[in-house]
Design a protein around this motif. Structure first.
Motif, PDB file in Angstrom:
ATOM      1  N   VAL A  26     -27.673   4.104 -95.477  1.00  0.00           N
ATOM      2  CA  VAL A  26     -26.953   3.120 -94.656  1.00  0.00           C
ATOM      3  C   VAL A  26     -26.235   2.129 -95.552  1.00  0.00           C
ATOM      4  O   VAL A  26     -25.041   1.826 -95.380  1.00  0.00           O
ATOM      5  CB  VAL A  26     -27.937   2.368 -93.717  1.00  0.00           C
ATOM      6  CG1 VAL A  26     -27.286   1.125 -93.129  1.00  0.00           C
ATOM      7  CG2 VAL A  26     -28.433   3.285 -92.607  1.00  0.00           C
ATOM      8  N   ALA A  62     -23.233   3.632 -97.193  1.00  0.00           N
ATOM      9  CA  ALA A  62     -22.128   3.917 -96.272  1.00  0.00           C
ATOM     10  C   ALA A  62     -21.448   2.627 -95.807  1.00  0.00           C
ATOM     11  O   ALA A  62     -20.218   2.555 -95.755  1.00  0.00           O
ATOM     12  CB  ALA A  62     -22.642   4.722 -95.086  1.00  0.00           C
ATOM     13  N   VAL A  63     -22.238   1.597 -95.486  1.00  0.00           N
ATOM     14  CA  VAL A  63     -21.604   0.337 -95.056  1.00  0.00           C
ATOM     15  C   VAL A  63     -20.788  -0.236 -96.208  1.00  0.00           C
ATOM     16  O   VAL A  63     -19.644  -0.671 -96.033  1.00  0.00           O
ATOM     17  CB  VAL A  63     -22.650  -0.679 -94.541  1.00  0.00           C
ATOM     18  CG1 VAL A  63     -21.983  -2.029 -94.256  1.00  0.00           C
ATOM     19  CG2 VAL A  63     -23.333  -0.170 -93.277  1.00  0.00           C
ATOM     20  N   ARG A  95     -19.363   1.369 -98.523  1.00  0.00           N
ATOM     21  CA  ARG A  95     -18.174   2.196 -98.734  1.00  0.00           C
ATOM     22  C   ARG A  95     -17.019   1.727 -97.842  1.00  0.00           C
ATOM     23  O   ARG A  95     -15.851   1.852 -98.189  1.00  0.00           O
ATOM     24  CB  ARG A  95     -18.519   3.670 -98.474  1.00  0.00           C
ATOM     25  CG  ARG A  95     -17.389   4.645 -98.735  1.00  0.00           C
ATOM     26  CD  ARG A  95     -16.899   4.605-100.182  1.00  0.00           C
ATOM     27  NE  ARG A  95     -17.836   5.191-101.095  1.00  0.00           N
ATOM     28  CZ  ARG A  95     -17.789   6.445-101.534  1.00  0.00           C
ATOM     29  NH1 ARG A  95     -16.818   7.243-101.150  1.00  0.00           N
ATOM     30  NH2 ARG A  95     -18.699   6.898-102.374  1.00  0.00           N
ATOM     31  N   SER A  96     -17.365   1.141 -96.678  1.00  0.00           N
ATOM     32  CA  SER A  96     -16.310   0.706 -95.753  1.00  0.00           C
ATOM     33  C   SER A  96     -15.438  -0.388 -96.365  1.00  0.00           C
ATOM     34  O   SER A  96     -14.310  -0.598 -95.940  1.00  0.00           O
ATOM     35  CB  SER A  96     -16.908   0.228 -94.426  1.00  0.00           C
ATOM     36  OG  SER A  96     -17.509  -1.044 -94.599  1.00  0.00           O
ATOM     37  N   GLU A 102     -19.177   8.825 -94.156  1.00  0.00           N
ATOM     38  CA  GLU A 102     -20.343   8.609 -93.287  1.00  0.00           C
ATOM     39  C   GLU A 102     -20.839   9.938 -92.712  1.00  0.00           C
ATOM     40  O   GLU A 102     -22.048  10.201 -92.669  1.00  0.00           O
ATOM     41  CB  GLU A 102     -19.950   7.657 -92.153  1.00  0.00           C
ATOM     42  CG  GLU A 102     -21.062   7.394 -91.160  1.00  0.00           C
ATOM     43  CD  GLU A 102     -20.525   6.715 -89.915  1.00  0.00           C
ATOM     44  OE1 GLU A 102     -20.789   5.517 -89.728  1.00  0.00           O
ATOM     45  OE2 GLU A 102     -19.830   7.395 -89.115  1.00  0.00           O
ATOM     46  N   ARG A 103     -19.899  10.757 -92.289  1.00  0.00           N
ATOM     47  CA  ARG A 103     -20.272  12.034 -91.667  1.00  0.00           C
ATOM     48  C   ARG A 103     -21.049  12.912 -92.649  1.00  0.00           C
ATOM     49  O   ARG A 103     -22.079  13.497 -92.316  1.00  0.00           O
ATOM     50  CB  ARG A 103     -18.982  12.742 -91.211  1.00  0.00           C
ATOM     51  CG  ARG A 103     -19.213  13.891 -90.268  1.00  0.00           C
ATOM     52  CD  ARG A 103     -17.879  14.456 -89.789  1.00  0.00           C
ATOM     53  NE  ARG A 103     -17.080  13.467 -89.078  1.00  0.00           N
ATOM     54  CZ  ARG A 103     -15.817  13.681 -88.655  1.00  0.00           C
ATOM     55  NH1 ARG A 103     -15.230  14.841 -88.882  1.00  0.00           N
ATOM     56  NH2 ARG A 103     -15.151  12.749 -88.019  1.00  0.00           N
ATOM     57  N   PHE A 112     -24.470  11.399 -93.179  1.00  0.00           N
ATOM     58  CA  PHE A 112     -25.262  11.655 -91.972  1.00  0.00           C
ATOM     59  C   PHE A 112     -25.768  13.097 -91.981  1.00  0.00           C
ATOM     60  O   PHE A 112     -26.960  13.368 -91.802  1.00  0.00           O
ATOM     61  CB  PHE A 112     -24.395  11.381 -90.731  1.00  0.00           C
ATOM     62  CG  PHE A 112     -24.983  11.838 -89.437  1.00  0.00           C
ATOM     63  CD1 PHE A 112     -26.099  11.204 -88.902  1.00  0.00           C
ATOM     64  CD2 PHE A 112     -24.424  12.899 -88.735  1.00  0.00           C
ATOM     65  CE1 PHE A 112     -26.648  11.635 -87.689  1.00  0.00           C
ATOM     66  CE2 PHE A 112     -24.967  13.330 -87.537  1.00  0.00           C
ATOM     67  CZ  PHE A 112     -26.082  12.701 -87.013  1.00  0.00           C
TER      68      PHE A 112
END
Ligand code: HXC
Length: 258
Positions: free
Chosen positions: A208, A211-212, A214-215, A227-228, A231
Motif C-alpha cells: 500500500v 503504491a500510494v 507511486r501516485s 497498482e494493478r 494488487f
C-alpha cells in the motif's frame, strides 16, 4: 544503541522515535538526522517493528533545521556533505509505514520531516510553516515540493513566500494532516493508529505504501497500472489466502508476512 538526540522505544510492534533536543525545540542537526537514519536502518530488519511513529515534544515536533549549525556553512560545505538532506534519503527509502505525530511547532525542516512520513496526525496545538524565507533561504527538504502537493499551489506559495504558520485546523482543512486530536491524546491516538496498522499483513501494508507513494511520482494511468500489478502480485502471498479464508470462516486472520 544509545542515541543522544533521540529517545527510541520498541513495544507492541511499534517503533517509537521521539526527537529529543529540548534545548533547541528539536531543531534538526546533522547528528539527529544521522541518528534517525541509523534507527530506521535497524528498524527495517527488526521483526518487532511493524509500524513507526516519529514524534517530538508537546511544544515542538521540530522547529526546523538547526540554524546555528548551518549559519556558517558555505555552498560547498552544504553541497559536498549533502548537509541535512543526505540522511533523509534513508527515511524516504524506509518501506514500513511511518506516522508523524505532531504537537507544537513543525517549521521548516520540521514540517518537511513530517511530510516525509506516510501521514501526519496533529495535535490541536500544532503549527506548520516554512519560514526559511525569513532567514534568506528556502525549504530544502520538500517545503516547496511536498507542501505544494499536499495543500496546492496557492497556499504552498503563500506559506513559503510569507513564512506564516498554519494552525492545526487549517492544516486538516487543506489536507496536510489526516486528523487533529487534543494535545493530551496525541501519542495515545498515534499508538492506537499504529497498532491497527501493525496487526495487518506487513506485506500488504508495504505494498500500500509503495503504491500510494507511486501516485506522487507518475501519471494516473501509469499509477493505476502499477497498482494493478502490485494488487495481482499479492495473490502470491500466504497472507492473501489467510485474509480471505478468515473472512469466509468468520474469524480473525493470522497474518505471517509471507
Ligand atoms: C536552532 C533553534 C531553532 C532552530 C529554536 N531554536 N528554533 N535553534 N535552530 N531552528 C532555539 C532558540 O535559539 C532557543 O535557544 C530555543 O530553541 C528556544 O527557542 P525560542 O525562540 O526562545 O522559543 P520561542 O520564543 O517559543 O519561539 C519558538 C519559535 C522560534 C517561533 C519556533 O524559536 C523560531 O522562530 N525558530 C526558528 C524557526 C525557523 O526559522 N525554522 C526554519 C529553519 S531553516 P536559546 O539558546 O536562545 O535559548 C530550515 C531549513 C530546512 O529548517 C532545509 C534543510 C535542508
Amino acid at each position: 544503541m544509545a542515541y543522544e538526540t533521540l529517545i527510541v522505544e520498541v513495544a507492541d510492534h511499534i517503533g517509537l522515535i521521539r526527537l529529543n533536543r529540548p534545548e533547541a525545540l528539536n531543531a534538526l542537526n546533522m547528528q539527529l538526522l544521522e541518528e534517525l537514519a541509523d534507527v530506521l536502518v535497524s528498524f527495517s530488519t527488526n521483526d518487532k517493528v511493524r509500524c513507526v511513529i516519529i514524534t517530538g515534544s508537546e511544544k515542538a515536533f521540530a522547529a526546523g533545521a538547526d540554524i546555528k549549525e548551518m549559519s556558517e556553512k558555505s555552498f560547498t560545505d552544504m553541497f559536498e556533505a549533502d548537509y541535512f538532506t543526505g540522511p533523509t534519503e534513508t527515511l524516504l527509502r524506509f518501506r514500513k509505514p511511518i506516522i508523524a505525530a505532531v504537537s507544537g511547532y513543525a517549521l521548516g525542516g520540521g514540517c518537511e520531516l513530517a511530510m516525509m512520513c506516510d501521514f501526519i496526525i496533529a495535535s490541536d496545538t500544532a503549527k506548520f510553516g516554512q519560514p526559511e524565507i525569513n532567514l534568506g533561504v528556502m525549504g530544502g527538504m520538500g517545503g516547496t515540493q511536498r507542501l505544494t502537493r499536499f495543500v496546492g499551489k496557492s497556499k504552498a506559495m503563500e506559506m513559503n513566500l510569507t513564512g506564516r504558520f498554519m494552525d492545526a485546523a487549517e492544516a486538516e482543512r487543506s489536507g496536510l494532516v489526516s486528523r487533529v486530536v487534543p494535545a493530551k491524546d496525541l501519542l495515545d491516538d498515534a499508538k492506537a493508529t499504529a497498532a491497527k496498522i501493525a496487526e495487518k499483513s506487513l506485506i500488504a501494508a508495504m505494498a500500500v505504501k509503495e503504491a500510494v507513494n507511486r501516485s506522487y511520482e507518475t501519471t494516473l494511468r501509469e499509477g493505476v497500472l502499477f497498482e494493478r500489478r502490485v494488487f495481482h502480485s499479492l495473490f502470491s502471498s500466504e497472507d492473501q489466502a489467510e485474509g480471505m479464508a478468515a473472512f469466509t470462516e468468520k474469524r480473525a486472520p493470522q497474518f505471517r508476512d509471507r
